[in-house]
Design an enzyme around this catalytic site. Structure first.
Site, PDB file in Angstrom:
ATOM      1  N   ASP A  64     -34.067   8.842  21.481  1.00 57.73           N
ATOM      2  CA  ASP A  64     -35.018   9.492  22.391  1.00 57.73           C
ATOM      3  C   ASP A  64     -36.028   8.465  22.897  1.00 57.73           C
ATOM      4  O   ASP A  64     -36.455   7.588  22.148  1.00 57.73           O
ATOM      5  CB  ASP A  64     -35.826  10.596  21.673  1.00 57.73           C
ATOM      6  CG  ASP A  64     -34.953  11.579  20.928  1.00 57.73           C
ATOM      7  OD1 ASP A  64     -33.861  11.875  21.437  1.00 57.73           O
ATOM      8  OD2 ASP A  64     -35.356  12.047  19.849  1.00 57.73           O
ATOM      9  N   ASP A  70     -46.156  10.404  21.147  1.00 54.37           N
ATOM     10  CA  ASP A  70     -45.291  10.349  19.951  1.00 54.37           C
ATOM     11  C   ASP A  70     -45.778   9.242  19.034  1.00 54.37           C
ATOM     12  O   ASP A  70     -45.891   9.412  17.821  1.00 54.37           O
ATOM     13  CB  ASP A  70     -43.836  10.008  20.337  1.00 54.37           C
ATOM     14  CG  ASP A  70     -43.073  11.162  20.957  1.00 54.37           C
ATOM     15  OD1 ASP A  70     -43.210  12.297  20.480  1.00 54.37           O
ATOM     16  OD2 ASP A  70     -42.304  10.905  21.911  1.00 54.37           O
ATOM     17  N   GLU A  93     -39.454  11.021  12.208  1.00 56.37           N
ATOM     18  CA  GLU A  93     -38.506  10.923  13.315  1.00 56.37           C
ATOM     19  C   GLU A  93     -38.613   9.561  14.002  1.00 56.37           C
ATOM     20  O   GLU A  93     -37.617   9.022  14.483  1.00 56.37           O
ATOM     21  CB  GLU A  93     -38.797  12.025  14.343  1.00 56.37           C
ATOM     22  CG  GLU A  93     -37.871  11.963  15.540  1.00 56.37           C
ATOM     23  CD  GLU A  93     -38.287  12.852  16.699  1.00 56.37           C
ATOM     24  OE1 GLU A  93     -39.166  13.690  16.550  1.00 56.37           O
ATOM     25  OE2 GLU A  93     -37.680  12.690  17.769  1.00 56.37           O
ATOM     26  N   GLU A  94     -39.808   9.000  14.032  1.00 54.98           N
ATOM     27  CA  GLU A  94     -40.041   7.792  14.825  1.00 54.98           C
ATOM     28  C   GLU A  94     -39.774   6.486  14.076  1.00 54.98           C
ATOM     29  O   GLU A  94     -39.943   5.420  14.639  1.00 54.98           O
ATOM     30  CB  GLU A  94     -41.478   7.798  15.370  1.00 54.98           C
ATOM     31  CG  GLU A  94     -41.867   9.051  16.154  1.00 54.98           C
ATOM     32  CD  GLU A  94     -40.994   9.301  17.378  1.00 54.98           C
ATOM     33  OE1 GLU A  94     -40.326   8.367  17.862  1.00 54.98           O
ATOM     34  OE2 GLU A  94     -40.948  10.463  17.828  1.00 54.98           O
ATOM     35  N   ASP A 116     -41.887  15.333  11.700  1.00 59.31           N
ATOM     36  CA  ASP A 116     -41.707  15.068  13.129  1.00 59.31           C
ATOM     37  C   ASP A 116     -43.120  15.117  13.698  1.00 59.31           C
ATOM     38  O   ASP A 116     -43.695  16.196  13.838  1.00 59.31           O
ATOM     39  CB  ASP A 116     -40.817  16.170  13.738  1.00 59.31           C
ATOM     40  CG  ASP A 116     -40.664  16.021  15.243  1.00 59.31           C
ATOM     41  OD1 ASP A 116     -41.331  15.159  15.839  1.00 59.31           O
ATOM     42  OD2 ASP A 116     -39.870  16.800  15.820  1.00 59.31           O
ATOM     43  N   LEU A 118     -44.560  14.628  16.581  1.00 58.58           N
ATOM     44  CA  LEU A 118     -44.768  15.389  17.814  1.00 58.58           C
ATOM     45  C   LEU A 118     -43.420  15.947  18.255  1.00 58.58           C
ATOM     46  O   LEU A 118     -42.513  15.189  18.582  1.00 58.58           O
ATOM     47  CB  LEU A 118     -45.375  14.504  18.905  1.00 58.58           C
ATOM     48  CG  LEU A 118     -46.140  15.293  19.961  1.00 58.58           C
ATOM     49  CD1 LEU A 118     -47.332  16.010  19.354  1.00 58.58           C
ATOM     50  CD2 LEU A 118     -46.614  14.391  21.078  1.00 58.58           C
ATOM     51  N   ASP A 119     -43.322  17.255  18.204  1.00 58.18           N
ATOM     52  CA  ASP A 119     -42.070  17.917  18.548  1.00 58.18           C
ATOM     53  C   ASP A 119     -42.203  18.569  19.919  1.00 58.18           C
ATOM     54  O   ASP A 119     -43.215  19.201  20.210  1.00 58.18           O
ATOM     55  CB  ASP A 119     -41.750  18.979  17.495  1.00 58.18           C
ATOM     56  CG  ASP A 119     -40.573  19.821  17.900  1.00 58.18           C
ATOM     57  OD1 ASP A 119     -39.452  19.304  17.883  1.00 58.18           O
ATOM     58  OD2 ASP A 119     -40.784  21.001  18.263  1.00 58.18           O
ATOM     59  N   GLU A 279     -36.859  18.488  10.932  1.00 61.96           N
ATOM     60  CA  GLU A 279     -36.928  19.588  11.897  1.00 61.96           C
ATOM     61  C   GLU A 279     -36.314  20.857  11.277  1.00 61.96           C
ATOM     62  O   GLU A 279     -36.991  21.867  11.085  1.00 61.96           O
ATOM     63  CB  GLU A 279     -36.218  19.211  13.208  1.00 61.96           C
ATOM     64  CG  GLU A 279     -36.994  18.149  13.984  1.00 61.96           C
ATOM     65  CD  GLU A 279     -36.345  17.697  15.294  1.00 61.96           C
ATOM     66  OE1 GLU A 279     -37.071  17.468  16.268  1.00 61.96           O
ATOM     67  OE2 GLU A 279     -35.111  17.528  15.342  1.00 61.96           O
TER      68      GLU A 279
HETATM   69  P1  AHG Z   1     -38.566  15.945  19.897  1.00 61.26           P
HETATM   70  O1  AHG Z   1     -39.538  16.124  21.014  1.00 61.26           O
HETATM   71  O2  AHG Z   1     -39.259  15.818  18.553  1.00 61.26           O
HETATM   72  O3  AHG Z   1     -37.553  14.852  20.122  1.00 61.26           O
HETATM   73  O4  AHG Z   1     -37.748  17.319  19.713  1.00 61.26           O
HETATM   74  C1  AHG Z   1     -37.235  17.983  20.825  1.00 61.26           C
HETATM   75  C2  AHG Z   1     -36.278  18.997  20.324  1.00 61.26           C
HETATM   76  C3  AHG Z   1     -36.857  20.356  19.960  1.00 61.26           C
HETATM   77  O5  AHG Z   1     -38.215  20.489  19.982  1.00 61.26           O
HETATM   78  C4  AHG Z   1     -36.226  21.307  20.934  1.00 61.26           C
HETATM   79  O6  AHG Z   1     -35.882  22.477  20.281  1.00 61.26           O
HETATM   80  C5  AHG Z   1     -35.024  20.565  21.466  1.00 61.26           C
HETATM   81  O7  AHG Z   1     -35.314  19.213  21.303  1.00 61.26           O
HETATM   82  C6  AHG Z   1     -34.749  20.847  22.886  1.00 61.26           C
HETATM   83  O8  AHG Z   1     -33.562  20.218  23.239  1.00 61.26           O
HETATM   84  P2  AHG Z   1     -32.841  20.459  24.654  1.00 61.26           P
HETATM   85  O9  AHG Z   1     -33.682  19.744  25.657  1.00 61.26           O
HETATM   86  O10 AHG Z   1     -31.486  19.836  24.470  1.00 61.26           O
HETATM   87  O11 AHG Z   1     -32.761  21.928  24.883  1.00 61.26           O
HETATM   88 MN    MN Z   2     -38.586  17.377  17.330  1.00 60.22          MN
HETATM   89 MN    MN Z   3     -40.698  14.397  17.861  1.00 58.32          MN
END
Ligand code: AHG
Ligand code: MN
Ligand code: MN
Length: 335
Positions: A64, A70, A93-94, A116, A118-119, A279
């Site tokens: 990511d 983050d 996560e990071e 995590d 920042l989710d 998560e």
């Molecule tokens: P993060 O921002 O920590 O990487 O997590 C994002 C996750 C979670 O929060 C969410 O349910 C999912 O990614 C959404 O994924 P899509 O964009 O594939 O729907």
């Molecule tokens: Mn997340």
């Molecule tokens: Mn995150």
């Protein structure tokens, strides 16, 4: 103005008196988490003004793009927890590897925190809700030095887990092993999280399904048929569809209003997207402690023994009957 408000610290101190042999370390750990969440909440609120939106210019281990927020949230959590003398190791996560703390802290700390920081970071710039997720384990053998393999424990071993939602208000939801799930709203005027939602429970069945339906063509037949059945039920009304794309926000709604949130495996993501340690597991712990369920499709998320720190798992989580129903579809059509 409530002159006798139940802050989260007061709540924990009261609980702790009931636990024989409690040392107060959990209270200190929690207080370092609270400092992190207040600081992240403040950064999230001010990010637009202080120009801390946008990419940090790097990607994390699961590929990511890292946003500036983050990185800031991660550093805050690592610094606060690492200096608390209650933590021997962390998983974020990071960070590619298990995070070690200075030797003196490591020796004294008996807790492992997976988080995590920042989710939902794709929602930062549009001001939709985001959050932080955490799960707290104990070092398996208190008489031995911490080793990195100590983090490979199933979610069933959590002593506590939860999340903080940075939404229209900031709220901490804290699940304690065999002691319920409790929600604390942040009051920025006094700098405290105050108990507003004691003993949260998920209703047995809801009327909302929540998933990224743009992935429909990549899903298994069982999950496709389940979604179809929510839209075109043989009897009764269809379910409503709700999906924010921040797990914390989608899960908080699922706990408050009932229903199911799911991130299934698909042909592009054979183990789903969401990460087990920081998560799926903490959220599964919250859901179960609130009377709900969390499944990877055919068994409990919390029973999985992790093999690597960033492994992913499919997840179906929320009201017990809704989770049981999708497990039936998967069993019938996918196995
Ligand atoms: P993060 O921002 O920590 O990487 O997590 C994002 C996750 C979670 O929060 C969410 O349910 C999912 O990614 C959404 O994924 P899509 O964009 O594939 O729907
Ligand atoms: Mn997340
Ligand atoms: Mn995150």
């Amino acid at each position: 103005m409530d002159t006798n408000c139940m802050t989260v610290s007061r709540f924990i101190i009261e609980r702790q008196r009931e636990v024989p042999g409690a040392t107060g370390e959990f209270t200190i750990l929690l207080s370092s988490l609270l400092t992190s969440f207040k600081s992240i909440s403040s950064a999230v609120n001010r990010a637009g003004i202080h120009q801390i939106y946008g990419l940090a210019g790097d990607t994390n281990i699961t590929g990511d793009d890292q946003k500036k927020l983050d990185v800031l949230s991660n550093e805050t959590m690592i610094n606060m927890l690492g200096a608390s003398y209650t933590v021997c190791g962390m998983v974020s996560e990071e960070n590619k590897n298990v995070i070690r703390v200075p030797p003196a802290n490591e020796k004294q700390g008996k807790y492992i925190v997976c988080f995590d920081p920042l989710d939902g970071s794709s929602n930062i710039e549009c001001l939709a809700s985001i959050g932080s997720i955490f799960g707290i384990l104990k070092k398996p053998d208190p008489s031995k030095d911490f080793k990195e393999a100590d983090v490979f424990q199933p979610g069933d071993n959590f002593v506590a887990a939860g999340y903080t939602l940075y939404g229209s208000a900031t709220m901490l939801v804290l699940a304690l092993k065999d002691a319920g799930v409790h929600g604390f709203m942040y009051d920025p005027t006094i700098g405290e999280f105050v108990l507003t939602d004691p003993d949260m429970k998920i209703q047995p069945k809801g009327k909302i399904y929540s998933t990224n339906e743009g992935n429909y063509k990549y899903l298994s037949t069982g999950v496709q048929k389940y979604i179809d059945s929510k839209k075109f039920p043989e009897t009764g009304e269809p379910y409503a569809a709700r999906y924010i794309g921040s797990m914390v926000a989608d899960l908080h709604r699922t706990i408050k209003y009932g229903g199911i949130f799911m991130y299934p495996k698909n042909t592009k993501a054979p183990n789903g997207k969401l990460r087990l340690l920081y998560e799926c597991n903490p959220m599964a712990f919250v859901a179960e402690q609130a009377g709900g369920a969390a499944s990877e499709g055919s068994g409990r998320i919390l029973a999985i023994k992790p093999k690597s720190i960033h492994e992913r798992a499919p997840i179906f989580i929320g009201s017990k009957e809704d989770v049981a129903e999708i497990e039936d579809f998967i069993k019938k059509f996918d196995s």
